[in-house]
Design a protein around this motif. Structure first.
Motif, PDB file in Angstrom:
ATOM      1  N   VAL A  97       0.696  -1.493  -0.348  1.00  0.00           N
ATOM      2  CA  VAL A  97       0.385   0.132   0.108  1.00  0.00           C
ATOM      3  C   VAL A  97       0.964   1.195   0.382  1.00  0.00           C
ATOM      4  N   ARG A  98       0.133   2.369  -0.072  1.00  0.00           N
ATOM      5  CA  ARG A  98       1.003   3.837  -0.016  1.00  0.00           C
ATOM      6  C   ARG A  98       2.140   3.901   1.325  1.00  0.00           C
ATOM      7  N   PRO A  99       2.859   3.787   1.444  1.00  0.00           N
ATOM      8  CA  PRO A  99       3.772   4.049   2.522  1.00  0.00           C
ATOM      9  C   PRO A  99       3.366   5.476   3.535  1.00  0.00           C
ATOM     10  N   PRO A 100       3.146   5.063   4.574  1.00  0.00           N
ATOM     11  CA  PRO A 100       3.332   4.277   5.446  1.00  0.00           C
ATOM     12  C   PRO A 100       2.864   2.989   6.112  1.00  0.00           C
ATOM     13  N   ALA A 101       2.969   1.644   5.177  1.00  0.00           N
ATOM     14  CA  ALA A 101       1.570   0.623   5.986  1.00  0.00           C
ATOM     15  C   ALA A 101       1.606   0.318   7.080  1.00  0.00           C
ATOM     16  N   VAL A 102       0.470   0.086   7.880  1.00  0.00           N
ATOM     17  CA  VAL A 102      -0.259   0.417   9.449  1.00  0.00           C
ATOM     18  C   VAL A 102      -0.513  -1.013  10.073  1.00  0.00           C
ATOM     19  N   VAL A 103      -0.003  -1.782  10.966  1.00  0.00           N
ATOM     20  CA  VAL A 103      -0.426  -2.442  10.998  1.00  0.00           C
ATOM     21  C   VAL A 103      -0.365  -2.596  13.178  1.00  0.00           C
ATOM     22  N   LEU A 104      -1.835  -3.024  12.460  1.00  0.00           N
ATOM     23  CA  LEU A 104      -2.586  -2.344  13.722  1.00  0.00           C
ATOM     24  C   LEU A 104      -2.625  -4.283  14.986  1.00  0.00           C
ATOM     25  N   MET A 105      -1.895  -4.073  16.131  1.00  0.00           N
ATOM     26  CA  MET A 105      -1.859  -5.163  16.865  1.00  0.00           C
ATOM     27  C   MET A 105      -2.513  -5.572  18.251  1.00  0.00           C
ATOM     28  N   VAL A 169      -6.094   7.514  20.584  1.00  0.00           N
ATOM     29  CA  VAL A 169      -5.872   7.394  18.808  1.00  0.00           C
ATOM     30  C   VAL A 169      -5.004   8.634  18.362  1.00  0.00           C
ATOM     31  N   ALA A 170      -5.314   9.989  19.342  1.00  0.00           N
ATOM     32  CA  ALA A 170      -3.411  11.247  18.739  1.00  0.00           C
ATOM     33  C   ALA A 170      -2.554  10.443  18.983  1.00  0.00           C
ATOM     34  N   ILE A 171      -1.921   9.766  20.720  1.00  0.00           N
ATOM     35  CA  ILE A 171      -1.036   9.061  19.771  1.00  0.00           C
ATOM     36  C   ILE A 171      -0.121   8.574  18.320  1.00  0.00           C
ATOM     37  N   ALA A 172      -1.278   7.052  17.546  1.00  0.00           N
ATOM     38  CA  ALA A 172      -1.056   6.996  16.575  1.00  0.00           C
ATOM     39  C   ALA A 172      -1.287   7.866  15.566  1.00  0.00           C
ATOM     40  N   GLU A 173      -2.475   8.840  15.629  1.00  0.00           N
ATOM     41  CA  GLU A 173      -1.925   9.845  14.193  1.00  0.00           C
ATOM     42  C   GLU A 173      -1.047  10.344  14.381  1.00  0.00           C
ATOM     43  N   LYS A 174      -0.204  10.866  15.548  1.00  0.00           N
ATOM     44  CA  LYS A 174       0.296  11.855  15.748  1.00  0.00           C
ATOM     45  C   LYS A 174       1.617  10.679  14.908  1.00  0.00           C
ATOM     46  N   ALA A 175       2.054   9.683  15.374  1.00  0.00           N
ATOM     47  CA  ALA A 175       3.078   7.991  15.015  1.00  0.00           C
ATOM     48  C   ALA A 175       3.128   8.791  12.931  1.00  0.00           C
ATOM     49  N   LEU A 176       1.794   8.151  12.599  1.00  0.00           N
ATOM     50  CA  LEU A 176       1.473   8.443  11.646  1.00  0.00           C
ATOM     51  C   LEU A 176       1.831   8.806  10.915  1.00  0.00           C
ATOM     52  N   ASP A 177       1.622  10.527  11.508  1.00  0.00           N
ATOM     53  CA  ASP A 177       1.851  11.921   9.986  1.00  0.00           C
ATOM     54  C   ASP A 177       3.781  11.824  10.540  1.00  0.00           C
ATOM     55  N   HIS A 178       4.612  11.300  11.032  1.00  0.00           N
ATOM     56  CA  HIS A 178       6.154  11.293  11.618  1.00  0.00           C
ATOM     57  C   HIS A 178       6.495  10.211  11.032  1.00  0.00           C
ATOM     58  N   ALA A 179       6.094   9.183  10.948  1.00  0.00           N
ATOM     59  CA  ALA A 179       6.568   7.675   9.839  1.00  0.00           C
ATOM     60  C   ALA A 179       6.137   8.431   7.995  1.00  0.00           C
ATOM     61  N   ARG A 180       5.120   9.368   8.087  1.00  0.00           N
ATOM     62  CA  ARG A 180       4.472   9.648   6.360  1.00  0.00           C
ATOM     63  C   ARG A 180       6.007  11.229   5.973  1.00  0.00           C
ATOM     64  N   ARG A 181       6.418  11.587   7.235  1.00  0.00           N
ATOM     65  CA  ARG A 181       7.287  12.445   6.608  1.00  0.00           C
ATOM     66  C   ARG A 181       8.636  11.845   6.823  1.00  0.00           C
ATOM     67  N   HIS A 182       8.945  11.148   7.783  1.00  0.00           N
ATOM     68  CA  HIS A 182      10.814  10.624   7.844  1.00  0.00           C
ATOM     69  C   HIS A 182      10.112   9.253   6.617  1.00  0.00           C
ATOM     70  N   LEU A 212      -6.808   4.951  11.365  1.00  0.00           N
ATOM     71  CA  LEU A 212      -5.312   4.443  10.674  1.00  0.00           C
ATOM     72  C   LEU A 212      -5.768   3.710   9.717  1.00  0.00           C
ATOM     73  N   ASN A 213      -6.796   3.169  10.022  1.00  0.00           N
ATOM     74  CA  ASN A 213      -7.118   2.198   8.519  1.00  0.00           C
ATOM     75  C   ASN A 213      -6.127   2.112   7.616  1.00  0.00           C
ATOM     76  N   PRO A 214      -5.503   0.499   8.972  1.00  0.00           N
ATOM     77  CA  PRO A 214      -4.690  -0.423   8.581  1.00  0.00           C
ATOM     78  C   PRO A 214      -4.351  -1.001   7.788  1.00  0.00           C
ATOM     79  N   ALA A 215      -3.154  -1.308   6.950  1.00  0.00           N
ATOM     80  CA  ALA A 215      -3.018  -2.513   6.442  1.00  0.00           C
ATOM     81  C   ALA A 215      -3.657  -3.974   6.385  1.00  0.00           C
ATOM     82  N   GLU A 216      -2.922  -3.829   7.961  1.00  0.00           N
ATOM     83  CA  GLU A 216      -2.935  -5.493   8.889  1.00  0.00           C
ATOM     84  C   GLU A 216      -3.312  -4.975  10.092  1.00  0.00           C
ATOM     85  N   ILE A 217      -4.446  -6.022  10.727  1.00  0.00           N
ATOM     86  CA  ILE A 217      -4.724  -5.948  11.864  1.00  0.00           C
ATOM     87  C   ILE A 217      -4.478  -7.332  12.372  1.00  0.00           C
ATOM     88  N   LEU A 218      -3.693  -7.308  13.120  1.00  0.00           N
ATOM     89  CA  LEU A 218      -2.920  -9.176  13.651  1.00  0.00           C
ATOM     90  C   LEU A 218      -3.405  -9.457  14.670  1.00  0.00           C
TER      91      LEU A 218
END
Length: 462
Positions: A97-105, A169-182, A212-218
């Motif tokens: 998928v378009r990076p970053p691929a999110v995997v939710l555990m 949710v706020a933690i996850a969204e900030k992490a996703l933004d960081h992952a996209r930018r870096h 997050l709309n994760p690519a994988e939910i494990l």
């Protein structure tokens, strides 16, 4: 894993091997034993009924090929149906998928989620060459955030900081933004667990999934909980669009019922097995290879992959050259071999993948898998001087006492080590003279065990 089931099925299949043909009568007895073996392994009853029915139907309608015995045909049917039951083939992570691929555990508390995030991070970095970011959204257990930070440093992936006073949710969204930018390829999100399934837990994970709309939910689950693992997986699957399951602690599960039931009950594939405490102890789940292990045929493909990935090729070439030149095999080489086995996951991991090991008595198998003995052997060798390691024949009375004291062992154990080493040295000498075929022909794991014909000291460290 599967030790009990493997031993029961092996005996059942042995009994039918000698039959001249497959008939309703002789199949009935074998199927009764298969049914009992699966139930004792804690496989769900509906799954057992369906499995036995499919095997019976195929066995009675199967044409026996001229080059196969009826027993071999029956074994093939059982092997095929076990593979089908667990999912037919390895189901890879879908990260295209378009990076970053999110995997939710997701999973209950104590299932091994946080450790699995660390293991998966390492696996993705080393095996898939992905740039990985991990974050903990478990705000109820501050220790989980610290644990993930430590694991991230150990496995070489980046950790995104979070605090207990933040919203998941706020933690996850900030992490996703960081992952996209870096420019991260994958974001692994560790979520909070509970001691049991509750509405608050499910609502929180559902909110994370929407954000997050994760690519994988494990779904991460402890295999040792047996039917509870299957029921929990079913409940999570009804609340979340799970894409796969990670079974943890499988090295301590002698039954394996969860692995054989989860796919059939939830329709979701098992994607990984946690096979030990170390961060390398994560294996992709291959149904056909696991079926082969259950039926005592080993898993040589995985073993070869492990060797290719873990064994130091340069060191192996040096060893071969040394033997070829007739320089001999010393205790430093012996120690290197112990370390190579440790890299492969220890003796237990190695033996589980060898054909025929399910016929070794359980007590003897447990003794062979005792990795503590390896540590003691290494401690003894480390307590020797470089000269003693190169020329073991000089180790006599006073030296033995010094080595025993330095390694916290006894003189008797030093004597046993030296005897084992002498036997291995003789084997290596034959190898250097081109006698590998003869050497392998004499290999017998049971001969290495006390009371099994080996006199307590076999040709190797176990």
């Amino acid at each position: 894993m599967f030790e009990n089931l493997s031993q029961r099925l092996t005996q059942t299949l042995k009994n039918i091997r000698g039959q001249a043909r497959l008939s309703e009568e002789n199949i009935q007895g074998a199927l009764r034993d298969v049914r009992m073996a699966l139930l004792e392994a804690d496989v769900a009853l509906p799954v057992v009924k369906d499995f036995v029915s499919r095997v019976r139907e195929r066995a009675l309608g199967e044409e026996v090929a001229k080059n196969l015995t009826p027993g071999q045909v029956f074994i093939k049917i059982v092997n095929d149906e076990l593979t089908h039951l667990m999912g037919d083939a390895n189901d890879r992570l879908q990260l295209n998928v378009r990076p970053p691929a999110v995997v939710l555990m997701a999973g209950l508390q104590g299932s091994g989620k946080t450790t699995t995030v660390g293991k998966l991070g390492r696996w993705l970095r080393e095996r898939e060459k992905k740039k990985v970011l991990v974050v903990s959204a478990d705000v109820y257990r501050p220790a989980a955030i610290d644990q993930l930070k430590t694991l991230a440093a150990e496995v070489g992936v980046e950790f995104f900081p979070s605090r207990p006073d933040e919203q998941p949710v706020a933690i996850a969204e900030k992490a996703l933004d960081h992952a996209r930018r870096h420019g991260f390829d994958v974001l692994l999100v560790d979520t909070a667990g509970r001691l049991h399934i509750d509405e608050r837990l499910m609502a929180e994970i559902q909110d994370l999934q929407k954000a997050l709309n994760p690519a994988e939910i494990l779904f991460v689950v402890d295999s040792m909980t047996g039917q509870d693992a299957v029921n929990t997986a079913k409940a999570f699957n009804e609340a979340l669009p799970l894409t796969g399951v990670v079974l943890t602690k499988t090295d301590g599960d002698a039954r394996g019922g969860a692995a054989l039931s989860i796919r059939a009950v939830t329709g979701k594939p098992i994607k990984f097995l946690g096979v030990g405490e170390k961060t390398k102890a994560l294996e992709p789940f291959h149904p056909e290879r696991v079926a082969s292990r259950i039926l005592g045929m080993g898993d040589i493909v995985t073993l070869v992959e492990d060797v290719q990935r873990q064994v130091d090729e340069e060191q192996a070439i040096k060893m071969a050259e040394k033997l070829k030149k007739g320089k001999g095999f010393d205790l430093e080489d012996f120690r290197d071999q112990l370390r190579q086995i440790e890299k492969l996951g220890g003796v237990g991991s190695l033996l589980d993948k060898l054909p025929g090991m399910n016929e070794v008595p359980a007590e003897a198998m447990a003794q062979m898998k005792d990795n503590k003995q390896f540590k003691r052997l290494e401690a003894m060798i480390n307590s020797m001087t470089p000269q003693e390691r190169r020329f073991p024949h000089i180790i006599k009375g006073s030296r033995k006492r010094r080595i025993a004291q330095g390694s916290g062992t006894s003189v008797q154990e030093i004597n046993k080590l030296l005897k084992q080493f002498e036997q291995m040295q003789r084997m290596m000498k034959k190898f250097s003279k081109g006698g590998l075929g003869k050497l392998m022909g004499r290999f017998n794991p049971r001969a290495m065990l006390p009371g099994q014909g080996g006199g307590g000291a076999g040709p190797g460290p176990f």
